[in-house]
Design a protein around this motif. Structure first.
Motif, PDB file in Angstrom:
ATOM      1  N   GLU A 106      -5.260   3.680   3.610  1.00 44.97           N
ATOM      2  CA  GLU A 106      -6.276   4.293   2.755  1.00 44.97           C
ATOM      3  C   GLU A 106      -7.454   3.357   2.486  1.00 44.97           C
ATOM      4  N   PHE A 107      -7.172   2.050   2.299  1.00 45.47           N
ATOM      5  CA  PHE A 107      -8.222   1.111   1.912  1.00 45.47           C
ATOM      6  C   PHE A 107      -8.539   0.085   2.997  1.00 45.47           C
ATOM      7  N   GLU A 123       3.849   4.996  -4.127  1.00 46.78           N
ATOM      8  CA  GLU A 123       3.129   5.050  -2.858  1.00 46.78           C
ATOM      9  C   GLU A 123       3.529   3.833  -2.022  1.00 46.78           C
ATOM     10  N   VAL A 133      -1.906  -6.571   0.600  1.00 48.15           N
ATOM     11  CA  VAL A 133      -1.217  -5.704  -0.364  1.00 48.15           C
ATOM     12  C   VAL A 133       0.007  -6.417  -0.929  1.00 48.15           C
ATOM     13  N   ILE A 183      -1.212   2.547   1.414  1.00 51.86           N
ATOM     14  CA  ILE A 183      -2.337   1.880   0.761  1.00 51.86           C
ATOM     15  C   ILE A 183      -3.141   1.086   1.786  1.00 51.86           C
ATOM     16  N   CYS A 184      -2.450   0.441   2.713  1.00 50.24           N
ATOM     17  CA  CYS A 184      -3.136  -0.301   3.778  1.00 50.24           C
ATOM     18  C   CYS A 184      -4.066   0.622   4.558  1.00 50.24           C
ATOM     19  N   GLN A 200       3.349   0.702   0.698  1.00 50.57           N
ATOM     20  CA  GLN A 200       2.353  -0.316   1.035  1.00 50.57           C
ATOM     21  C   GLN A 200       1.553   0.095   2.268  1.00 50.57           C
ATOM     22  N   LYS A 206      -5.784  -0.787  -9.310  1.00 53.22           N
ATOM     23  CA  LYS A 206      -5.629   0.536  -8.694  1.00 53.22           C
ATOM     24  C   LYS A 206      -4.531   0.487  -7.618  1.00 53.22           C
ATOM     25  N   PHE A 207      -4.538  -0.566  -6.796  1.00 53.47           N
ATOM     26  CA  PHE A 207      -3.511  -0.699  -5.754  1.00 53.47           C
ATOM     27  C   PHE A 207      -2.130  -0.845  -6.398  1.00 53.47           C
ATOM     28  N   LYS A 219      -0.832   2.447  -7.774  1.00 58.41           N
ATOM     29  CA  LYS A 219      -0.359   3.313  -6.687  1.00 58.41           C
ATOM     30  C   LYS A 219       1.036   2.881  -6.231  1.00 58.41           C
ATOM     31  N   LEU A 220       1.250   1.574  -6.117  1.00 57.69           N
ATOM     32  CA  LEU A 220       2.565   1.071  -5.727  1.00 57.69           C
ATOM     33  C   LEU A 220       3.611   1.396  -6.796  1.00 57.69           C
TER      34      LEU A 220
END
Length: 119
Positions: free
Chosen positions: A34-35, A26, A42, A31-32, A28, A17-18, A21-22
């Motif tokens: 969000e999660f 999206e 990441v 993502i950092c 990094q 999923k990560f 997104k990348l």
């Protein structure tokens, strides 16, 4: 940065999923946030993306051994359809795959096609 991953183990599905997104542009840092991940986590997932995706694909297929596919065009179309559905998180049940396989078999005019587990 408090509350960052603290040695949390992520599933292959989470890592994919990560990666998706990348791949979709999206950042990094987004993502950092969000999660609640560290940038190094990441970055490591991104660096190992090929092996993570390979392991994910093997896990999805669940094959213990390779087998010759009789109707490669149906199999390939079904796998691409399946991967697309999973990439957008659509739920799939066991009954959907044989039905979709039959649709592709009809489309490719494969008269003798029988999906695995259906006969």
């Amino acid at each position: 940065m408090a509350n960052v991953d603290k040695q949390k183990a992520f599933s292959i599905e989470d890592k994919v999923k990560f990666i998706r997104k990348l791949q979709n542009g999206e950042s990094q840092s987004a993502i950092c946030k969000e999660f609640s991940l560290s940038k190094s986590t990441v970055a490591t997932i991104w660096k190992n993306r090929d092996s993570i995706i390979s392991a994910y694909d093997k896990n999805i297929n669940g094959y213990k051994r390779l087998r010759k596919v009789e109707k490669e065009n149906v199999e390939e179309a079904l796998f691409k359809w399946f991967a697309l559905q999973r990439s957008i998180n659509l739920p799939l049940t066991g009954a959907i795959l044989p039905a979709k396989a039959n649709e592709f078999a009809e489309l490719f005019e494969e008269k003798s096609f029988v999906p695995m587990g259906a006969g």
